[in-house]
Design a protein around this motif. Structure first.
Motif, short mmCIF file in Angstrom:
data_model
loop_
_atom_site.label_atom_id
_atom_site.label_comp_id
_atom_site.label_asym_id
_atom_site.label_seq_id
_atom_site.Cartn_x
_atom_site.Cartn_y
_atom_site.Cartn_z
N ARG A 26 -12.85 -4.70 4.67
CA ARG A 26 -12.92 -2.96 4.85
C ARG A 26 -13.91 -2.54 3.55
O ARG A 26 -14.43 -1.48 3.78
CB ARG A 26 -11.47 -2.47 4.72
CG ARG A 26 -10.52 -2.87 5.91
CD ARG A 26 -9.22 -2.39 5.71
NE ARG A 26 -8.29 -2.95 4.81
CZ ARG A 26 -8.01 -2.54 3.51
NH1 ARG A 26 -8.34 -1.30 3.09
NH2 ARG A 26 -7.30 -3.44 2.73
N ALA A 69 -16.23 -2.19 9.20
CA ALA A 69 -15.71 -3.45 8.54
C ALA A 69 -16.43 -4.75 9.10
O ALA A 69 -16.81 -4.60 10.29
CB ALA A 69 -14.06 -3.39 8.92
N GLU A 122 -2.21 -6.71 4.50
CA GLU A 122 -3.51 -6.15 3.59
C GLU A 122 -3.47 -6.86 2.42
O GLU A 122 -2.38 -7.04 1.83
CB GLU A 122 -3.57 -4.76 3.69
CG GLU A 122 -3.87 -3.87 4.96
CD GLU A 122 -4.01 -2.57 4.72
OE1 GLU A 122 -3.62 -2.00 3.63
OE2 GLU A 122 -4.42 -1.90 5.80
N GLY A 135 -10.83 -1.86 15.89
CA GLY A 135 -10.33 -1.77 14.64
C GLY A 135 -9.29 -3.03 14.43
O GLY A 135 -8.52 -3.27 15.65
#
Length: 655
Positions: free
Chosen positions: A604, A587, A557, A543
């Motif tokens: 995502r 993702a 983000e 991740g």
């Protein structure tokens, strides 16, 4: 021996062989002799007969082929029209040399070939354009309309004003020809449409939202490691086109600047003479505020109608002259002039020359407040009232003396500039290989520029017109002076190339420092790419958040990003939406390089746009755009497929 030869050639077998040899000579030999010609076409388009598609293109079968040629003169005419249009659109940025490129010539010729192919296809398919279709097309042209309707007088006037003038028959034939070859492609384009499903799909994509996490990679430290001689040599060889000296020229030039010429001395008598000649310019004409009541008389009215109109006009004139009469009220109630009736007949301020003859004669012979009439004109009978008289005004000589002097000085300066420029051109043409004799004879200075490339240089070398002339083949090869180059009002320059250095490779010894810098920059870029790739690999395994934490990098983000979102940058957003959508809750991780800096990102989530938020107008606009694109593609595909059925030969050397 001769007797034996005669015996051998006098039998029936020899006669038959000789007859067989005569046949091909009679056809092919004679045809070659009789049909000698010089080809002048730029392109030849040919198609075999429909009933023999595999017919070879050899004589005499060539007479069966449908063949059309685009003459070199036709191509040059179209090319010159395109050149003038490009020059008008681009102005000083127009590059004549670039326009003369082979690619541009082929593009223009290909358009002409496509048109000719469409004509031949239309003839083959028996397409006919009716007179009504031609008439309808002409009547829809805005230039031929007045107040939104076709006007025959304007149509003929505009055709007559063309260069060269055109007759209506010639123009109609041109329109018919365009409709003839363009009918199928245009109708095919207009028939295109977009389905509801296509519109929905594009709307979903346009309003798609994505949730993205991203890391902006820190700059990689500059590379300071040694660079070996072998690496320098290899890089220089692989990137030889980078290390070249640009083509340069050095100029000598003579400049004529009207603003630098001595100010002319203006004679007082000349000033007064100019004042007298232009007295109207410094005066205001008398103005009169006029109102009227019109009793209109139709052009084809009977004698009885004319008498009735005159009687009505006399009655209204008597009422208007009566003491205390309200002229404006009478006009509103009785005038047939729809343009002034609601304003009480008021025509505003008038000067001489703006009214019909009898009307103007009467109006400018009256006193303020006076009413006259009826007065006859082509429109009918008028009852006239002068509301106000504003006298004209003449400015005295002393008030405009300074303006006159300035104008005369500019006129004399223009004359002196034109005279000097003309003498310079004449002198240069006598000895075009040097500017020194002409400049010395006229008391002008010959100046020089440092060497500069096509990118320009200081002074006159920054002018695009000078650059185009300086790097033209004629000036470089002949070493002669240019024509005068306008650089502004009353300012021009004549140039001559005194030194020309063609483009050439730079020796390694000269550019070794630049090569070392390039190698180190490449190492730095590769290191940055490797670091970004390592982060992508780690992000795919654990991740992006964990990978960024391990690398001690900051992750940001952005949720609900749209395709038109400005942050973090338009280029980054484009990369976010070019990446595939996440699959199976995994993702999508990737990287993008922006100006030497890398961004590693993870998509995502991706959500389709909400179709219910699109208005009917937005759907219609999108449908029209999609239909237009599909129509254009269909039109191009049709022309391409039709073109493939013809044999096309292009004479590159005649372009």
């Amino acid at each position: 021996m001769l007797q034996k030869l005669r015996d051998k050639t006098s039998g029936w077998i020899a006669t038959a062989i000789l007859g067989l040899l005569i046949i091909p000579f009679a056809f092919f030999g004679m045809e070659s002799y009789l049909s000698q010609r010089v080809d002048t076409y730029a392109a030849r388009i040919a198609q075999p007969p429909s009933w023999w598609a595999s017919a070879p293109e050899v004589w005499p079968l060539t007479y069966l082929w449908n063949t059309k040629e685009i003459a070199s003169s036709e191509f040059r005419q179209r090319f010159e029209i395109a050149r003038m249009r490009a020059r008008e659109e681009q102005g000083d940025k127009f590059d004549a040399k670039a326009f003369e490129s082979v690619e541009n010539k082929r593009k223009i010729l290909d358009d002409m070939i496509d048109e000719q192919v469409m004509r031949m296809a239309a003839e083959r398919d028996g397409i006919v354009i009716s007179d009504g279709e031609v008439r309808s097309q002409i009547q829809q042209i805005p230039d031929f309309q007045v107040d939104g309707k076709f006007d025959a007088d304007r149509y003929q006037l505009l055709l007559a004003s063309q260069s060269p003038p055109q007759t209506p028959r010639e123009f109609e034939q041109k329109v018919r020809d365009n409709l003839h070859y363009g009918l199928v492609p245009s109708r095919l384009s207009q028939s295109a449409f977009a389905t509801d499903r296509e519109v929905d799909r594009i709307l979903r994509l346009l309003s798609e939202q994505r949730d993205v996490s991203f890391v902006t990679m820190p700059p990689v430290p500059a590379d300071g490691a040694p660079v070996s001689a072998a690496d320098i040599g290899s890089w220089y060889k692989a990137h030889a086109s980078t290390y070249r000296r640009p083509e340069t020229v050095r100029l000598e030039y003579v400049e004529v600047d009207g603003s630098a010429l001595p100010a002319p001395v203006i004679d007082e008598a000349l000033l007064r003479k100019r004042y007298q000649e232009q007295s109207a310019k410094y005066s205001t004409a008398e103005q009169r505020s006029v109102s009227h009541i019109l009793v209109q008389v139709a052009a084809g009215a009977s004698a009885a109608d004319k008498q009735a109109a005159e009687a009505r006009a006399n009655k209204l004139a008597a009422e208007a002259r009566a003491p205390g009469a309200d002229f404006a009220a009478l006009a509103k109630a009785n005038s047939d002039d729809a343009g002034s009736r609601d304003k009480g007949g008021d025509l505003g301020l008038m000067t001489k020359g703006g009214l019909p003859g009898p009307f103007e004669d009467a109006a400018f012979a009256m006193q303020a407040g006076e009413v006259r009439g009826p007065v006859k004109s082509d429109f009918g009978w008028h009852i006239i009232k002068v509301n106000e008289i504003r006298a004209g005004n003449q400015q005295p000589f002393e008030a405009v003396r300074a303006q006159l002097e300035t104008e005369l000085q500019q006129t004399e300066r223009d004359r002196a500039y034109n005279e000097l420029s003309g003498k310079l051109v004449d002198a240069v043409y006598k000895n075009p290989t040097s500017l020194e004799p002409a400049a010395r004879a006229l008391g002008l200075a010959v100046q020089t520029t440092p060497a500069f490339s096509r990118a320009g240089g200081p002074g006159i070398a920054s002018d695009q017109k000078v650059l185009r002339a300086a790097f033209s083949d004629s000036l470089i090869q002949d070493g002669t002076a240019s024509d005068p180059i306008e650089q502004g009002p009353n300012r021009s320059v004549i140039i001559r190339v005194v030194d020309h250095e063609p483009e050439a490779p730079l020796p390694l010894a000269t550019v070794s420092d630049a090569v070392v810098a390039a190698i180190r920059a490449d190492r730095q870029r590769k290191a940055a790419d490797a670091a970004a790739s390592a982060l992508v690999k780690a992000a795919k395994a654990k991740g992006l958040a964990a990978a960024a934490a391990d690398a001690k990098l900051v992750m940001a983000e952005a949720n609900g990003i749209l395709r038109r979102s400005p942050t973090p940058s338009p280029q980054a957003v484009e990369a976010f939406f070019n990446a595939p959508r996440p699959q199976d809750n995994l993702a999508t991780v990737d990287k993008v390089e922006l100006g030497g800096q890398y961004i590693v990102f993870a998509i995502r989530a991706a959500r389709d746009g909400d179709l219910t938020k699109a208005t009917a107008e937005e759907r219609k606009q999108l449908r029209d755009q999609l239909s237009q694109v599909a129509g254009g593609d269909a039109q191009q595909a049709y022309v391409k497929s039709a073109r493939a059925k013809y044999q096309i030969k292009v004479a590159e050397d005649r372009l």
